[in-house]
Design an enzyme around this catalytic site. Structure first.
Site, PDB file in Angstrom:
ATOM      1  N   ASN A 177      22.446  29.102 -21.928  1.00  0.00           N
ATOM      2  CA  ASN A 177      22.760  28.496 -23.344  1.00  0.00           C
ATOM      3  C   ASN A 177      21.949  28.554 -24.300  1.00  0.00           C
ATOM      4  O   ASN A 177      22.328  28.655 -25.442  1.00  0.00           O
ATOM      5  CB  ASN A 177      23.314  27.197 -23.141  1.00  0.00           C
ATOM      6  N   GLU A 212      26.438  28.126  -7.645  1.00  0.00           N
ATOM      7  CA  GLU A 212      25.831  27.958  -6.368  1.00  0.00           C
ATOM      8  C   GLU A 212      26.816  27.562  -5.172  1.00  0.00           C
ATOM      9  O   GLU A 212      26.971  27.623  -4.085  1.00  0.00           O
ATOM     10  CB  GLU A 212      24.657  26.587  -6.196  1.00  0.00           C
ATOM     11  N   ARG A 261       8.817  18.485 -14.515  1.00  0.00           N
ATOM     12  CA  ARG A 261       7.903  18.753 -13.753  1.00  0.00           C
ATOM     13  C   ARG A 261       6.725  19.614 -14.369  1.00  0.00           C
ATOM     14  O   ARG A 261       7.256  20.687 -15.273  1.00  0.00           O
ATOM     15  CB  ARG A 261       8.523  19.702 -12.518  1.00  0.00           C
ATOM     16  N   ARG A 306      24.730  21.964   1.215  1.00  0.00           N
ATOM     17  CA  ARG A 306      23.566  22.349   0.738  1.00  0.00           C
ATOM     18  C   ARG A 306      22.551  21.723   1.289  1.00  0.00           C
ATOM     19  O   ARG A 306      22.321  20.460   1.078  1.00  0.00           O
ATOM     20  CB  ARG A 306      23.615  22.169  -1.018  1.00  0.00           C
ATOM     21  N   HIS A 321      15.719  31.445 -13.346  1.00  0.00           N
ATOM     22  CA  HIS A 321      16.731  30.181 -13.115  1.00  0.00           C
ATOM     23  C   HIS A 321      16.172  29.172 -13.856  1.00  0.00           C
ATOM     24  O   HIS A 321      15.182  28.295 -13.394  1.00  0.00           O
ATOM     25  CB  HIS A 321      16.925  29.617 -11.881  1.00  0.00           C
ATOM     26  N   ASN A 360      27.000  18.439  -1.725  1.00  0.00           N
ATOM     27  CA  ASN A 360      25.699  18.583  -2.305  1.00  0.00           C
ATOM     28  C   ASN A 360      25.235  16.981  -2.303  1.00  0.00           C
ATOM     29  O   ASN A 360      25.787  16.409  -3.458  1.00  0.00           O
ATOM     30  CB  ASN A 360      25.712  19.282  -3.524  1.00  0.00           C
ATOM     31  N   HIS A 396      15.832  27.087  -4.847  1.00  0.00           N
ATOM     32  CA  HIS A 396      16.997  27.467  -5.764  1.00  0.00           C
ATOM     33  C   HIS A 396      17.542  28.969  -5.112  1.00  0.00           C
ATOM     34  O   HIS A 396      17.951  29.693  -5.720  1.00  0.00           O
ATOM     35  CB  HIS A 396      16.462  27.775  -7.030  1.00  0.00           C
TER      36      HIS A 396
HETATM   37  P1  AMP Z   1      21.086  22.611 -15.289  1.00  0.00           P
HETATM   38  O1  AMP Z   1      19.932  21.821 -14.497  1.00  0.00           O
HETATM   39  O2  AMP Z   1      21.095  24.000 -14.692  1.00  0.00           O
HETATM   40  O3  AMP Z   1      22.248  21.623 -15.335  1.00  0.00           O
HETATM   41  O4  AMP Z   1      20.499  22.315 -16.761  1.00  0.00           O
HETATM   42  C1  AMP Z   1      20.277  21.239 -17.617  1.00  0.00           C
HETATM   43  C2  AMP Z   1      19.633  21.777 -18.805  1.00  0.00           C
HETATM   44  O5  AMP Z   1      20.405  22.728 -19.510  1.00  0.00           O
HETATM   45  C3  AMP Z   1      19.649  20.668 -19.844  1.00  0.00           C
HETATM   46  O6  AMP Z   1      18.628  19.804 -19.541  1.00  0.00           O
HETATM   47  C4  AMP Z   1      19.239  21.122 -21.096  1.00  0.00           C
HETATM   48  O7  AMP Z   1      18.007  21.291 -21.280  1.00  0.00           O
HETATM   49  C5  AMP Z   1      19.742  22.592 -20.964  1.00  0.00           C
HETATM   50  N1  AMP Z   1      21.201  22.931 -21.919  1.00  0.00           N
HETATM   51  C6  AMP Z   1      22.119  22.730 -21.348  1.00  0.00           C
HETATM   52  N2  AMP Z   1      23.145  23.075 -22.260  1.00  0.00           N
HETATM   53  C7  AMP Z   1      22.277  23.360 -23.225  1.00  0.00           C
HETATM   54  C8  AMP Z   1      22.492  24.260 -24.631  1.00  0.00           C
HETATM   55  N3  AMP Z   1      23.824  24.365 -24.964  1.00  0.00           N
HETATM   56  N4  AMP Z   1      21.677  24.748 -25.284  1.00  0.00           N
HETATM   57  C9  AMP Z   1      20.323  24.631 -24.747  1.00  0.00           C
HETATM   58  N5  AMP Z   1      19.963  24.045 -23.598  1.00  0.00           N
HETATM   59  C10 AMP Z   1      21.012  23.597 -23.011  1.00  0.00           C
END
Ligand code: AMP
Length: 432
Positions: free
Chosen positions: A360, A410, A267, A117, A234, A32, A206
């Protein structure tokens, strides 16, 4: 596999190389490539297990960093190397050396393919595709609609081709899963000639995640993907929703670019397009400045200064009004899309939350589903509070529609699609 399982893709040439026919060739390297980063995972498709993963960041700077984690046989110690890595070629060479040190060299006959990717495949690529010169040229032609991503993806592919010219390089497109969208969902209501001349339409992104999660949700429900209708949410730093009917995408929230739709980390998601020319005419902003505003200084960060949902929840607990506003705007938009896609699908079997926030943040799931009981949607507080890496149902048993948390993967999806294309195994067995 996915909605586009056919190994006979337009440019697919399964078994083209000796490596693809080699019976022991079951490994896939997934790359990626970002503008200054290279993420990778090496997987063994006999069982989908991960052999190693890592990341090179700040490529082209003095302070480049390579973090490599070997995972085979219970895993090894994570290794970190700092120091200038000039370009993607040097980055991939450094990765190859790390892998070789673990006995996983990229010259191994066990490597079946390199899966890449690629963010934008336009209308042309609705399935994973073995890369040749013509495919490279087409990805290049799509640069104007994906100026941030496609050039970096191309660099990654060219670099990998130089390293292993004999090996199939497979492009897996973020847009591919959404090519099944009907025209009614894909068209913007603007002048058709202008739209077509500039390839302006809703492509969606995505897609690899939406494909994987919608299928895994069906599996969680114990049903075939063809039988179920799923709304996939997502929610990561980038965020998108999709409506998936019987395994096929019928609508998605991102459009020409990944800016449209949900409120994201930085965004804006949906805004009145007039905001753009209003700012250009009245605030003296250039097109580039509005671009930066909407892509980098909007969303959660624009509303409250933070884009991490953990930090936003912490601030809300302390009584911070701007964090509460950001959360409310985020949830309101999410709820609107759930309602819209419910209407698009007519019947919904599951709403699946995925990615960093979706997997999460229990309060986000709770707030997004709150008040939707009339639609058969509810969250069980106890189930929703459980932390787990496993796919799970968080709705109560009585709920007509399942609410699920389904961790996305992914890289595994890219590896599966790449392997299905180049191996003689065929997608069904790979996916079994
Ligand atoms: P991703 O782009 O899928 O890696 O998601 C990243 C985002 O997930 C971060 O900017 C956080 O806002 C959110 N995130 C990650 N861990 C947690 C958690 N334990 N609780 C709430 N939000 C989380």
């Amino acid at each position: 596999m996915t909605a586009h399982p056919s190994p006979a893709a337009p440019h697919g040439e399964p078994g083209r190389t000796p490596a693809a026919r080699e019976p022991r060739a079951t490994r896939v390297l997934v790359l990626n490539s970002g503008s200054s980063s290279l993420k990778y995972q090496l997987l063994d498709m006999q069982d989908g297990s991960r052999l190693a993963l890592g990341l090179v960041e700040r490529i082209g700077e003095e302070t480049s960093r390579l973090v490599h984690t070997p995972l085979q046989g219970g895993g090894g110690v994570r290794r970190e190397t700092e120091g200038a890595i000039a370009d993607h070629q040097a980055a991939l060479k450094a990765v190859a050396e790390e892998l070789a040190a673990d006995g996983l060299g990229l010259d191994s006959p066990e490597l079946a393919a390199i899966g890449h990717r690629v963010v934008h495949g336009g209308l042309r690529f609705s399935a994973p595709t073995v890369v040749d010169d013509e495919v490279l040229a087409e990805i290049e032609r799509l640069v104007p609609v994906a100026p941030l991503h496609n050039p970096a993806n191309l660099t990654g592919i060219r670099t990998a081709m130089a390293l292993r010219p004999d090996l199939p390089q497979v492009a897996v497109f973020d847009t591919a899963f959404h090519t099944t969208m009907p025209e009614a969902a894909a068209r913007y209501a603007i002048d058709v000639e202008t739209a077509d001349a500039h390839r302006i339409r809703r492509y969606g992104f995505h897609g690899t995640s939406h494909a994987y999660v919608s299928r895994e949700t069906a599996r969680l429900l114990g049903r075939a993907p063809e039988e179920v209708n799923v709304i996939v949410l997502h929610l990561g730093n980038g965020a998108s929703a999709s409506a998936v009917a019987g395994g096929r995408c019928v609508d998605t929230s991102m459009g020409l670019t990944p800016l449209e739709g949900l409120v994201m980390g930085t965004r804006s998601g949906d805004v009145d397009p007039a905001v753009t020319f209003h700012l250009m005419r009245n605030a003296g902003m250039s097109a580039d400045e509005v671009d930066v505003l909407l892509n980098k200084r909007s969303g959660l960060v624009g509303l409250c200064g933070d884009n991490d949902m953990r930090e936003i929840r912490r601030r809300i607990d302390e009584g911070d009004a701007r964090a509460a506003l950001a959360f409310d705007v985020y949830i309101h938009r999410l709820k609107k899309y759930i309602g819209a896609y419910y209407a698009v699908l007519g019947r919904v079997d599951a709403v699946a939350f995925t990615a960093g926030v979706g997997e999460n943040a229990a309060p986000v799931r709770e707030a997004a589903i709150a008040g939707l009981e009339e639609l058969g949607l509810a969250v069980d507080a106890g189930r929703n509070a459980v932390r787990s890496d496993e796919a799970r149902i968080v709705s109560p048993d009585y709920a007509r529609v399942a609410v699920a948390v389904v961790p996305t993967d992914e890289e595994l999806e890219i590896a599966r699609q790449s392997y299905a294309l180049v191996s003689e195994t065929g997608p069904e067995r790979v996916n079994a």
